[in-house]
Design a protein around this motif. Sequence first.
Motif, PDB file in Angstrom:
ATOM      1  N   LYS A  24       0.835  -1.211   0.000  1.00  0.00           N
ATOM      2  CA  LYS A  24       0.000   0.000   0.000  1.00  0.00           C
ATOM      3  C   LYS A  24       0.865   1.256   0.000  1.00  0.00           C
ATOM      4  O   LYS A  24       0.551   2.246  -0.673  1.00  0.00           O
ATOM      5  N   ALA A  25       1.974   1.214   0.763  1.00  0.00           N
ATOM      6  CA  ALA A  25       2.863   2.381   0.828  1.00  0.00           C
ATOM      7  C   ALA A  25       3.509   2.632  -0.538  1.00  0.00           C
ATOM      8  O   ALA A  25       3.610   3.782  -0.988  1.00  0.00           O
ATOM      9  N   LEU A  26       3.897   1.565  -1.238  1.00  0.00           N
ATOM     10  CA  LEU A  26       4.492   1.725  -2.573  1.00  0.00           C
ATOM     11  C   LEU A  26       3.450   2.311  -3.539  1.00  0.00           C
ATOM     12  O   LEU A  26       3.749   3.227  -4.312  1.00  0.00           O
ATOM     13  N   ALA A  27       2.224   1.789  -3.462  1.00  0.00           N
ATOM     14  CA  ALA A  27       1.154   2.282  -4.339  1.00  0.00           C
ATOM     15  C   ALA A  27       0.896   3.768  -4.067  1.00  0.00           C
ATOM     16  O   ALA A  27       0.696   4.558  -4.995  1.00  0.00           O
ATOM     17  N   ALA A  28       0.947   4.159  -2.779  1.00  0.00           N
ATOM     18  CA  ALA A  28       0.705   5.566  -2.419  1.00  0.00           C
ATOM     19  C   ALA A  28       1.801   6.468  -2.992  1.00  0.00           C
ATOM     20  O   ALA A  28       1.568   7.641  -3.272  1.00  0.00           O
ATOM     21  N   LYS A  29       2.999   5.894  -3.183  1.00  0.00           N
ATOM     22  CA  LYS A  29       4.104   6.674  -3.762  1.00  0.00           C
ATOM     23  C   LYS A  29       4.023   6.715  -5.288  1.00  0.00           C
ATOM     24  O   LYS A  29       4.901   7.256  -5.950  1.00  0.00           O
ATOM     25  N   GLY A  30       3.012   6.083  -5.852  1.00  0.00           N
ATOM     26  CA  GLY A  30       2.827   6.100  -7.296  1.00  0.00           C
ATOM     27  C   GLY A  30       3.412   4.893  -8.008  1.00  0.00           C
ATOM     28  O   GLY A  30       3.371   4.816  -9.237  1.00  0.00           O
ATOM     29  N   VAL A  31       3.962   3.917  -7.255  1.00  0.00           N
ATOM     30  CA  VAL A  31       4.505   2.713  -7.899  1.00  0.00           C
ATOM     31  C   VAL A  31       3.331   1.838  -8.359  1.00  0.00           C
ATOM     32  O   VAL A  31       2.329   1.700  -7.653  1.00  0.00           O
ATOM     33  N   ASP A  32       3.467   1.266  -9.557  1.00  0.00           N
ATOM     34  CA  ASP A  32       2.401   0.432 -10.114  1.00  0.00           C
ATOM     35  C   ASP A  32       2.506  -0.986  -9.524  1.00  0.00           C
ATOM     36  O   ASP A  32       2.997  -1.912 -10.165  1.00  0.00           O
ATOM     37  N   VAL A  33       2.055  -1.131  -8.289  1.00  0.00           N
ATOM     38  CA  VAL A  33       2.182  -2.418  -7.592  1.00  0.00           C
ATOM     39  C   VAL A  33       0.994  -3.315  -7.926  1.00  0.00           C
ATOM     40  O   VAL A  33      -0.144  -2.851  -7.971  1.00  0.00           O
ATOM     41  N   VAL A  34       1.290  -4.579  -8.165  1.00  0.00           N
ATOM     42  CA  VAL A  34       0.214  -5.569  -8.258  1.00  0.00           C
ATOM     43  C   VAL A  34       0.228  -6.303  -6.922  1.00  0.00           C
ATOM     44  O   VAL A  34       1.226  -6.935  -6.575  1.00  0.00           O
ATOM     45  N   SER A  35      -0.862  -6.168  -6.164  1.00  0.00           N
ATOM     46  CA  SER A  35      -0.840  -6.796  -4.844  1.00  0.00           C
ATOM     47  C   SER A  35      -1.734  -8.025  -4.776  1.00  0.00           C
ATOM     48  O   SER A  35      -2.943  -7.952  -4.981  1.00  0.00           O
ATOM     49  N   PHE A  36      -1.086  -9.135  -4.481  1.00  0.00           N
ATOM     50  CA  PHE A  36      -1.800 -10.376  -4.178  1.00  0.00           C
ATOM     51  C   PHE A  36      -1.700 -10.623  -2.667  1.00  0.00           C
ATOM     52  O   PHE A  36      -1.845 -11.744  -2.199  1.00  0.00           O
ATOM     53  N   ALA A  37      -1.389  -9.564  -1.919  1.00  0.00           N
ATOM     54  CA  ALA A  37      -1.120  -9.743  -0.490  1.00  0.00           C
ATOM     55  C   ALA A  37      -2.367  -9.630   0.375  1.00  0.00           C
ATOM     56  O   ALA A  37      -2.393 -10.114   1.501  1.00  0.00           O
ATOM     57  N   ALA A  38      -3.404  -9.010  -0.165  1.00  0.00           N
ATOM     58  CA  ALA A  38      -4.536  -8.637   0.687  1.00  0.00           C
ATOM     59  C   ALA A  38      -5.263  -9.829   1.282  1.00  0.00           C
ATOM     60  O   ALA A  38      -5.568 -10.799   0.589  1.00  0.00           O
ATOM     61  N   GLY A  39      -5.544  -9.727   2.566  1.00  0.00           N
ATOM     62  CA  GLY A  39      -6.358 -10.746   3.223  1.00  0.00           C
ATOM     63  C   GLY A  39      -7.760 -10.221   3.416  1.00  0.00           C
ATOM     64  O   GLY A  39      -8.385 -10.476   4.432  1.00  0.00           O
ATOM     65  N   GLU A  40      -8.237  -9.455   2.426  1.00  0.00           N
ATOM     66  CA  GLU A  40      -9.577  -8.873   2.574  1.00  0.00           C
ATOM     67  C   GLU A  40     -10.249  -8.731   1.221  1.00  0.00           C
ATOM     68  O   GLU A  40      -9.577  -8.554   0.200  1.00  0.00           O
ATOM     69  N   PRO A  41     -11.595  -8.798   1.208  1.00  0.00           N
ATOM     70  CA  PRO A  41     -12.301  -8.627  -0.062  1.00  0.00           C
ATOM     71  C   PRO A  41     -12.006  -7.256  -0.662  1.00  0.00           C
ATOM     72  O   PRO A  41     -11.839  -6.280   0.082  1.00  0.00           O
ATOM     73  N   ASP A  42     -11.940  -7.176  -1.991  1.00  0.00           N
ATOM     74  CA  ASP A  42     -11.760  -5.868  -2.636  1.00  0.00           C
ATOM     75  C   ASP A  42     -13.109  -5.215  -2.900  1.00  0.00           C
ATOM     76  O   ASP A  42     -13.182  -4.185  -3.563  1.00  0.00           O
ATOM     77  N   PHE A  43     -14.187  -5.813  -2.417  1.00  0.00           N
ATOM     78  CA  PHE A  43     -15.534  -5.233  -2.554  1.00  0.00           C
ATOM     79  C   PHE A  43     -15.789  -4.263  -1.405  1.00  0.00           C
ATOM     80  O   PHE A  43     -15.200  -4.401  -0.335  1.00  0.00           O
ATOM     81  N   ASP A  44     -16.670  -3.320  -1.640  1.00  0.00           N
ATOM     82  CA  ASP A  44     -17.030  -2.376  -0.581  1.00  0.00           C
ATOM     83  C   ASP A  44     -18.062  -3.026   0.352  1.00  0.00           C
ATOM     84  O   ASP A  44     -18.797  -3.933  -0.053  1.00  0.00           O
ATOM     85  N   THR A  45     -18.120  -2.520   1.577  1.00  0.00           N
ATOM     86  CA  THR A  45     -19.166  -2.953   2.517  1.00  0.00           C
ATOM     87  C   THR A  45     -20.534  -2.613   1.907  1.00  0.00           C
ATOM     88  O   THR A  45     -20.711  -1.507   1.376  1.00  0.00           O
ATOM     89  N   PRO A  46     -21.510  -3.531   1.952  1.00  0.00           N
ATOM     90  CA  PRO A  46     -22.830  -3.232   1.383  1.00  0.00           C
ATOM     91  C   PRO A  46     -23.406  -1.913   1.918  1.00  0.00           C
ATOM     92  O   PRO A  46     -23.271  -1.602   3.112  1.00  0.00           O
ATOM     93  N   ALA A  47     -24.067  -1.175   1.013  1.00  0.00           N
ATOM     94  CA  ALA A  47     -24.595   0.157   1.381  1.00  0.00           C
ATOM     95  C   ALA A  47     -25.577   0.075   2.547  1.00  0.00           C
ATOM     96  O   ALA A  47     -25.586   0.948   3.414  1.00  0.00           O
ATOM     97  N   PHE A  48     -26.394  -0.986   2.590  1.00  0.00           N
ATOM     98  CA  PHE A  48     -27.409  -1.038   3.658  1.00  0.00           C
ATOM     99  C   PHE A  48     -26.747  -1.178   5.037  1.00  0.00           C
ATOM    100  O   PHE A  48     -27.303  -0.749   6.042  1.00  0.00           O
TER     101      PHE A  48
END
Length: 398
Positions: A24-48
């Motif tokens: 995330k820190a590399l991405a914030a610096k503008g590096v084009d990182v491909v992250s397979f590291a996440a232990g979380e859904p890339d979906f947003d929390t449901p609106a309801f």
Amino acid sequence: MIKLAQRVQAVKPSPTLSLNAKAKALAAKGVDVVSFAAGEPDFDTPAFVKESAKRALDAGFTKYTASAGIPELRAAICDKLQKDNALGYTPEQVLVSCGAKHSLYNIFQALLSPGDEVVIFAPYWVSYPDMVRLADGVPVIVETRPEEGYVPDPTRLKNALTSRTRAVVLNSPSNPTGASLDKKALQSIAEAVAGHDCLLITDDIYEKLLYTAAPFCNIANAQPSLFARTVVVNGLSKAYAMTGWRVGYAAGPKELIAAMQLIQDQSTSNVTSFVQKAAVTALQGPTDELQTMVKAFKERRALLVNGLNKLPGVTCPMPDGAFYVFPDVRGLLGKRHQGIEVSGSLKLSEILLDDYQLAAVPGLPFGAEGFLRLSFAASRETIEKGLQRLQAFVSALT
Ligand code: PMP
Ligand code: GLU
């Protein structure tokens, strides 16, 4: 120089959290990182669910609550456990904590005296052994094998049980392998522990992210006589894309839950008040967003597994659940990249991040050297780009 507690010296940093933060820190610096590291859904929390939290805030639901959780949330969790898992609990048997991670932490703190043992199957989620050590316990690691579908071998399990064994941890679908345990596998585990007075901790956090035809089943379903010494750990992080909200729970024997509550009373107190209201709404609400997420994960799983299996030196089984693949990369180890030996999974992960801007968690801290954990909670474009980078890396090996 500050003299820190001995227990801190026995604990390692969480590699999943640190690699994720690095990506995330590399991405914030503008590096084009491909992250397979996440232990979380890339979906947003449901609106309801978000709306429910906003309503609670606007209604002034911003004060301390009962430490164990608001009554309607404990009741909603009992309903969920009855409806989805056919397990009957009363609200006093449920403790709401700051994520399933906190529930597990509380269990070990409440259960273990110095030297008590907890059986953990490898590959394991990185935090189990360290949480046991933080409670002065001893993690006893029992190997499971890819060629056996990561199903625990009853003899190996039996050999690991001693008079000090206080608990066995089960995690199906598993982080990091994605392997799930069916009724038969769970029954053979039940037989192996039958003569031992230990607790069964079933970490069901990936319950809803299961791609098999067989429905989800845990140890208390497979062997109802073990219900009295089973503690179910679950939470809203994965199924409702609510990782940052920090809400999870444990349900189990009254004395254990009361002891865990004591620890929580004297440490964190309640989970954020308005988050608890939103959690009730999530548990009682529609599941269409979950279905959409599961469908997307299933497609991405195929894309990633097929792509990985095309790489020479890489073998990747199809995971049953969660959003991780755990390819065997032993065929790449010992080779050289720009003259440097790819000596192990840590080195491999380091080269991938530094030279290919690709984040993948090394297998070693999961108790499985020679493997990598890649999360497919990422878009198709990300997965495709990541596979191209992996291909470039493999082609550059000598
Ligand atoms: N158990 C397993 C196997 C996990 O992978 C995680 C991490 N997401 C957790 C428990 C904890 O999840 P949370 O604290 O977000 O509920
Ligand atoms: N459990 C997730 C993972 O394995 C989230 C990070 C963590 O808490 O370890 O990546």
